[in-house]
Motif scaffolding. Structure first.
Motif, PDB file in Angstrom:
ATOM      1  N   GLY A   1       0.804  -1.214   0.000  1.00  0.00           N
ATOM      2  CA  GLY A   1       0.000   0.000   0.000  1.00  0.00           C
ATOM      3  C   GLY A   1       0.834   1.260   0.000  1.00  0.00           C
ATOM      4  N   LYS A   2       2.127   1.143   0.039  1.00  0.00           N
ATOM      5  CA  LYS A   2       3.002   2.316   0.049  1.00  0.00           C
ATOM      6  C   LYS A   2       3.705   2.497  -1.290  1.00  0.00           C
ATOM      7  CE  LYS A   2       3.798   1.883   5.033  1.00  0.00           C
ATOM      8  NZ  LYS A   2       4.824   1.691   6.097  1.00  0.00           N
ATOM      9  N   THR A   3       4.069   1.395  -1.928  1.00  0.00           N
ATOM     10  CA  THR A   3       4.747   1.451  -3.220  1.00  0.00           C
ATOM     11  C   THR A   3       3.709   1.484  -4.334  1.00  0.00           C
ATOM     12  OG1 THR A   3       6.565   0.172  -2.295  1.00  0.00           O
ATOM     13  CG2 THR A   3       6.437   0.347  -4.703  1.00  0.00           C
ATOM     14  N   LEU A   4       3.833   2.463  -5.223  1.00  0.00           N
ATOM     15  CA  LEU A   4       2.853   2.583  -6.296  1.00  0.00           C
ATOM     16  C   LEU A   4       2.963   1.414  -7.259  1.00  0.00           C
ATOM     17  CD1 LEU A   4       3.088   6.373  -7.281  1.00  0.00           C
ATOM     18  CD2 LEU A   4       1.375   5.261  -5.866  1.00  0.00           C
ATOM     19  N   PRO A   5       1.854   0.765  -7.584  1.00  0.00           N
ATOM     20  CA  PRO A   5       1.883  -0.264  -8.624  1.00  0.00           C
ATOM     21  C   PRO A   5       2.290   0.357  -9.959  1.00  0.00           C
ATOM     22  CG  PRO A   5      -0.130  -0.400  -7.348  1.00  0.00           C
ATOM     23  CD  PRO A   5       0.532   0.879  -6.978  1.00  0.00           C
ATOM     24  N   ALA A   6       2.824  -0.438 -10.852  1.00  0.00           N
ATOM     25  CA  ALA A   6       3.304   0.064 -12.139  1.00  0.00           C
ATOM     26  C   ALA A   6       2.190   0.751 -12.922  1.00  0.00           C
ATOM     27  CB  ALA A   6       3.887  -1.103 -12.958  1.00  0.00           C
ATOM     28  N   GLU A   7       0.984   0.182 -12.883  1.00  0.00           N
ATOM     29  CA  GLU A   7      -0.137   0.771 -13.630  1.00  0.00           C
ATOM     30  C   GLU A   7      -0.456   2.171 -13.136  1.00  0.00           C
ATOM     31  OE1 GLU A   7      -4.827  -0.192 -14.757  1.00  0.00           O
ATOM     32  OE2 GLU A   7      -3.720  -1.488 -13.379  1.00  0.00           O
ATOM     33  N   VAL A   8      -0.406   2.373 -11.805  1.00  0.00           N
ATOM     34  CA  VAL A   8      -0.689   3.689 -11.229  1.00  0.00           C
ATOM     35  C   VAL A   8       0.429   4.661 -11.595  1.00  0.00           C
ATOM     36  CG1 VAL A   8      -1.047   4.954  -9.086  1.00  0.00           C
ATOM     37  CG2 VAL A   8      -2.027   2.669  -9.367  1.00  0.00           C
ATOM     38  N   THR A   9       1.683   4.186 -11.543  1.00  0.00           N
ATOM     39  CA  THR A   9       2.825   5.044 -11.881  1.00  0.00           C
ATOM     40  C   THR A   9       2.718   5.514 -13.328  1.00  0.00           C
ATOM     41  OG1 THR A   9       4.217   3.842 -10.311  1.00  0.00           O
ATOM     42  CG2 THR A   9       5.342   5.151 -11.997  1.00  0.00           C
ATOM     43  N   GLN A  10       2.403   4.607 -14.240  1.00  0.00           N
ATOM     44  CA  GLN A  10       2.283   4.967 -15.656  1.00  0.00           C
ATOM     45  C   GLN A  10       1.139   5.968 -15.875  1.00  0.00           C
ATOM     46  OE1 GLN A  10       1.731   1.197 -17.558  1.00  0.00           O
ATOM     47  NE2 GLN A  10       3.823   0.471 -17.074  1.00  0.00           N
ATOM     48  N   LEU A  11       0.006   5.733 -15.198  1.00  0.00           N
ATOM     49  CA  LEU A  11      -1.141   6.635 -15.359  1.00  0.00           C
ATOM     50  C   LEU A  11      -0.838   8.010 -14.791  1.00  0.00           C
ATOM     51  CD1 LEU A  11      -4.011   6.924 -16.351  1.00  0.00           C
ATOM     52  CD2 LEU A  11      -4.818   5.958 -14.198  1.00  0.00           C
ATOM     53  N   LEU A  12      -0.121   8.063 -13.688  1.00  0.00           N
ATOM     54  CA  LEU A  12       0.251   9.347 -13.079  1.00  0.00           C
ATOM     55  C   LEU A  12       1.113  10.143 -14.037  1.00  0.00           C
ATOM     56  CD1 LEU A  12       0.238  11.205 -10.605  1.00  0.00           C
ATOM     57  CD2 LEU A  12       2.212   9.942  -9.741  1.00  0.00           C
ATOM     58  N   ALA A  13       2.053   9.473 -14.687  1.00  0.00           N
ATOM     59  CA  ALA A  13       2.920  10.159 -15.650  1.00  0.00           C
ATOM     60  C   ALA A  13       2.092  10.698 -16.821  1.00  0.00           C
ATOM     61  CB  ALA A  13       3.988   9.189 -16.147  1.00  0.00           C
ATOM     62  N   GLN A  14       1.087   9.938 -17.245  1.00  0.00           N
ATOM     63  CA  GLN A  14       0.227  10.371 -18.343  1.00  0.00           C
ATOM     64  C   GLN A  14      -0.589  11.602 -17.968  1.00  0.00           C
ATOM     65  OE1 GLN A  14      -2.466   7.311 -19.629  1.00  0.00           O
ATOM     66  NE2 GLN A  14      -3.474   8.606 -21.172  1.00  0.00           N
ATOM     67  N   LEU A  15      -0.961  11.700 -16.693  1.00  0.00           N
ATOM     68  CA  LEU A  15      -1.827  12.797 -16.251  1.00  0.00           C
ATOM     69  C   LEU A  15      -1.071  14.096 -15.981  1.00  0.00           C
ATOM     70  CD1 LEU A  15      -4.086  10.823 -13.736  1.00  0.00           C
ATOM     71  CD2 LEU A  15      -4.834  11.855 -15.893  1.00  0.00           C
TER      72      LEU A  15
ATOM     73  N   LEU B   1      -3.931  18.419  -9.871  1.00  0.00           N
ATOM     74  CA  LEU B   1      -3.678  16.996  -9.696  1.00  0.00           C
ATOM     75  C   LEU B   1      -2.993  16.749  -8.353  1.00  0.00           C
ATOM     76  CD1 LEU B   1      -3.728  14.159 -11.055  1.00  0.00           C
ATOM     77  CD2 LEU B   1      -1.421  14.681 -11.901  1.00  0.00           C
ATOM     78  N   LEU B   2      -3.501  15.781  -7.592  1.00  0.00           N
ATOM     79  CA  LEU B   2      -2.926  15.435  -6.291  1.00  0.00           C
ATOM     80  C   LEU B   2      -2.124  14.152  -6.412  1.00  0.00           C
ATOM     81  CD1 LEU B   2      -5.999  16.097  -3.954  1.00  0.00           C
ATOM     82  CD2 LEU B   2      -4.337  17.742  -4.855  1.00  0.00           C
ATOM     83  N   ASP B   3      -1.320  13.879  -5.397  1.00  0.00           N
ATOM     84  CA  ASP B   3      -0.580  12.622  -5.354  1.00  0.00           C
ATOM     85  C   ASP B   3      -1.544  11.456  -5.180  1.00  0.00           C
ATOM     86  OD1 ASP B   3       1.831  13.923  -5.632  1.00  0.00           O
ATOM     87  OD2 ASP B   3       2.153  14.107  -3.458  1.00  0.00           O
ATOM     88  N   PRO B   4      -1.194  10.264  -5.688  1.00  0.00           N
ATOM     89  CA  PRO B   4      -2.077   9.097  -5.534  1.00  0.00           C
ATOM     90  C   PRO B   4      -2.328   8.770  -4.058  1.00  0.00           C
ATOM     91  CG  PRO B   4      -0.400   8.686  -7.185  1.00  0.00           C
ATOM     92  CD  PRO B   4      -0.013   9.968  -6.503  1.00  0.00           C
ATOM     93  N   VAL B   5      -3.521   8.279  -3.785  1.00  0.00           N
ATOM     94  CA  VAL B   5      -3.930   7.951  -2.416  1.00  0.00           C
ATOM     95  C   VAL B   5      -4.450   6.509  -2.396  1.00  0.00           C
ATOM     96  CG1 VAL B   5      -5.448   8.531  -0.485  1.00  0.00           C
ATOM     97  CG2 VAL B   5      -4.587  10.345  -1.988  1.00  0.00           C
ATOM     98  N   ARG B   6      -4.044   5.767  -1.386  1.00  0.00           N
ATOM     99  CA  ARG B   6      -4.473   4.369  -1.231  1.00  0.00           C
ATOM    100  C   ARG B   6      -5.585   4.284  -0.185  1.00  0.00           C
ATOM    101  NH1 ARG B   6      -5.608  -0.626  -0.489  1.00  0.00           N
ATOM    102  NH2 ARG B   6      -4.088  -2.285  -0.829  1.00  0.00           N
ATOM    103  N   THR B   7      -6.752   3.663  -0.535  1.00  0.00           N
ATOM    104  CA  THR B   7      -7.832   3.387   0.415  1.00  0.00           C
ATOM    105  C   THR B   7      -8.231   1.931   0.265  1.00  0.00           C
ATOM    106  OG1 THR B   7      -9.708   3.828  -1.039  1.00  0.00           O
ATOM    107  CG2 THR B   7      -8.697   5.741   0.025  1.00  0.00           C
ATOM    108  N   ASP B   8      -9.240   1.535   1.000  1.00  0.00           N
ATOM    109  CA  ASP B   8      -9.741   0.163   0.895  1.00  0.00           C
ATOM    110  C   ASP B   8     -10.314  -0.132  -0.489  1.00  0.00           C
ATOM    111  OD1 ASP B   8      -9.003  -0.311   3.474  1.00  0.00           O
ATOM    112  OD2 ASP B   8     -10.998   0.017   4.317  1.00  0.00           O
ATOM    113  N   PHE B   9     -10.667   0.939  -1.235  1.00  0.00           N
ATOM    114  CA  PHE B   9     -11.232   0.741  -2.566  1.00  0.00           C
ATOM    115  C   PHE B   9     -10.136   0.480  -3.603  1.00  0.00           C
ATOM    116  CE2 PHE B   9     -14.283   3.389  -0.309  1.00  0.00           C
ATOM    117  CZ  PHE B   9     -15.465   2.693  -0.533  1.00  0.00           C
ATOM    118  N   GLY B  10      -8.924   0.935  -3.333  1.00  0.00           N
ATOM    119  CA  GLY B  10      -7.831   0.815  -4.286  1.00  0.00           C
ATOM    120  C   GLY B  10      -7.011   2.088  -4.291  1.00  0.00           C
ATOM    121  N   TRP B  11      -6.383   2.377  -5.436  1.00  0.00           N
ATOM    122  CA  TRP B  11      -5.589   3.597  -5.595  1.00  0.00           C
ATOM    123  C   TRP B  11      -6.432   4.658  -6.294  1.00  0.00           C
ATOM    124  CZ3 TRP B  11      -0.899   4.707  -3.570  1.00  0.00           C
ATOM    125  CH2 TRP B  11      -0.157   3.648  -3.043  1.00  0.00           C
TER     126      TRP B  11
END
Length: 624
Positions: free
Chosen positions: A280-294, A346-356
């Protein structure tokens, strides 16, 4: 995600100054004892129902009857043994449910209570919770916010318990059988014979008419008649002093913090879920790629990407829009990030029980506190309304003694309440109304037949259906009396003709049925269901009372006609388990089965909490 926020916003439709549920309790008489202490009216297991609690409940029920059940209300009613025991019965049942909820550990967080209160329309102003309105509404009922909130918390716990108790299984076959019965269609044809048409052609036999009159004199009486004088106590017309500016400012200062609107923020998000998250602390690759796109994109571009990439089905089509939210409406981690941001973007990614969550902060609406000038008119009006209500309550309490002391004069009553004495013409008691057309409550009509009324004495005040109170005296009374044959001759002839016409029609049609006489002409034919409203109810019921055999007949009288019915055909509906009608009926049966289950469960649970009632404590509330 959106569903979770909607659940937090859901209105819990309860305002429980006294818990009102479909009580299935038992009589209280078998629990009378001398067990409870002097400040208690009853004990339920280890819990007590205090004298003060019963007094408050009686007052609230009395006020509710006065405003909502005026026609059934009488000042003596709230002092009757039956009324007091009924209110006590409600308190005892509520305490049993509360005891059981506590035994099972059913708890309701304070946050749920607050959200429930905020969603109650009567506490809102312009669609938002308004503490001034809330406090004024409670004060008018003689309650503090702390006491009311404790009651609501208890009631929500009881509601949890009842949901599980009322859960019931309805056998599908029972639903389908009842649905077939409800949806059955019968094709019926009929002859309709007018009683009045036959009656008009009957020759008059005066000796027979006079004999008929002598046998049915009760049908030809002249009714009781009365002319009234009355005074109305109307809260809306009571004069109260203007509210001092100082009182308005004090009320504003006392409520200022509570009426402040919390900070809100409008956000969009893209939700990414995965089957194998890390810690829950390390961004998954999919989230990292999407963040770069945004990065470097604007809100419009964020919304377009959300439509394609977000896994939140409820908001994806809207570009991830979650609308305006308060901090309490978001999951803690998401709320922390959203409300810590200083500017939109745009804010930094946030992890909750629903996901990222990849979040776009669209706008910020700071917390707002209304100015005194903005809310002063509403506060002043609320304080004035409270003063008028207090004055009404004071006068309502004085009315019985005031009317009694004045004996047969209404001018002292009129002077006290500031209203005129009004007068009605002489009319039959059952047709009497006030001059504005308001019908007289049944309790008042009953008093009008008393000896006190005939002597012209002031009657006990009663409450009208709209909440006003009225004190009445009979200015003139004409008792019912039998009319002579000469006075009633025209009515007697009409009644004799009608009775004979009806008897002749019924006998003639019944003979046709018995002899299987051929009937070639019918007045009408149609397919009927049990809820048909195009034919008289008695006719529809008679049609469905016929044996399910085409060709059978029935003769029935309804109003001004005698009907001959013939069953032409019976259509049995085809229904299946997935029929929408079956599902709706199953819901209704579930509720009925739940009530039965609840009654049985309650009698079992009662044994866990022995009840003792101190009978002498009730005398305070029933003494005249």
């Amino acid at each position: 995600m959106l569903d979770a926020i909607r659940r937090r916003k859901r209105i819990a439709q309860i305002i429980l100054l006294i818990l009102i549920i479909p009580f299935a309790f038992f009589g209280v008489e078998r629990y009378f004892s001398t067990g409870p202490s002097r400040n208690e009216v009853a004990t339920v297991g280890d819990s007590a129902v205090t004298v003060a609690a019963l007094r408050d409940a009686l007052q609230r029920q009395s006020d509710r009857l006065r405003t909502q059940m005026g026609e059934a209300f009488d000042p003596k009613l709230v002092r009757s043994q039956a009324f007091v025991e009924e209110v006590l019965r409600q308190l005892l049942e509520r305490q049993i449910l509360l005891n059981e909820a506590q035994r099972l550990g059913l708890q309701v967080p304070q946050t749920v209570v607050q959200k429930t209160l905020a969603a109650i329309p009567v506490f809102q102003k312009d669609g938002r919770f308004d503490f001034a309105t809330y406090e004024a509404a409670l004060r008018a009922q003689g309650m503090t916010p702390a006491r009311f909130e404790a009651l609501v918390q208890e009631d929500l716990a009881i509601e949890k318990l009842l949901r599980s108790v009322r859960a019931a299984v309805v056998p599908p076959q029972n639903v389908l059988t009842l649905l077939r019965w409800q949806e059955e269609v019968r094709r019926v044809r009929w002859q309709r014979h007018s009683i009045d048409a036959v009656a008009a052609s009957l020759p008059v036999d005066e000796q027979a008419v006079e004999a008929f009159f002598q046998q049915h004199q009760d049908r030809f009486q002249k009714p009781d008649e009365a002319a009234l004088e009355y005074v109305v106590l109307d809260e809306k017309h009571l004069e109260v002093p203007p509210v001092p500016e100082e009182d308005v400012r004090k009320a504003f200062e006392a409520r200022k913090a509570a009426i402040a609107q919390p900070e809100k923020r409008r956000i969009r998000h893209i939700l990414i879920t995965a089957s194998n998250f890390d810690d829950g602390k390390t961004l998954p690759a999919e989230v990292t790629q999407l963040l770069a796109q945004l990065r470097g994109k604007d809100e419009v571009q964020f919304a377009e990407i959300a439509k394609n990439r977000s896994e939140d089905a409820a908001t994806r089509a809207q570009g991830g829009d979650l609308g305006w939210v308060t901090k309490e409406e978001l999951p803690p981690a998401l709320a922390e990030a959203v409300f810590a941001a200083k500017t939109p973007g745009l804010l930094d990614p946030v992890r909750t029980d629903f996901g990222w969550h990849l979040v776009w902060l669209s706008a910020i609406q700071p917390a707002q506190t209304p100015t005194f000038d903005a809310v002063a008119p509403q506060i002043r009006a609320a304080l004035q309304q409270e003063a008028r209500k207090r004055r009404f309550t004071e006068l309502a309490a004085e009315l019985p003694n005031l009317a009694f002391d004045a004996v047969d004069r209404l001018d002292p009553v009129a002077e006290k309440v500031g209203a005129p004495i009004e007068k009605t013409p002489l009319m039959p008691l059952d047709a009497l109304t006030l001059n504005d057309g308001t019908p007289l409550p049944a309790a008042l009509v009953a008093q009008l037949r008393s000896e006190n009324a005939r002597r012209g004495e002031n009657l006990d005040p009663v409450t009208l259906p709209d909440g006003r109170m009225v004190v009445v005296r009979v200015a003139r009374f004409e008792p019912a009396r039998p009319r002579t044959f000469a006075e009633a001759k025209a009515d007697a002839i009409a009644a004799w003709r009608r009775d004979h016409a009806q008897s002749q029609l019924v006998a003639s049609l019944a003979q046709q049925v018995e002899t299987n006489a051929s009937i070639t002409k019918w007045d009408g034919e149609k397919r009927l269901q049990r809820n048909d409203t195009t034919l008289p109810r008695t006719v529809v019921e008679a049609a469905f009372a016929l044996p399910r055999k085409p060709g059978v007949h029935n003769v029935v009288t309804s109003g001004d006609a005698v009907w001959l019915l013939e069953l032409v055909a019976v259509e049995t509906p085809v229904v299946t388990d997935n029929d929408a009608r079956a599902k709706s009926l199953a819901t209704q049966l579930h509720s009925l089965y739940g009530d039965v289950h609840y009654r049985a469960w309650l009698r079992t649970v009662e044994a866990r909490y022995p009840i003792q009632i101190r009978q002498e404590a009730l005398r305070e509330f029933t003494a005249e």
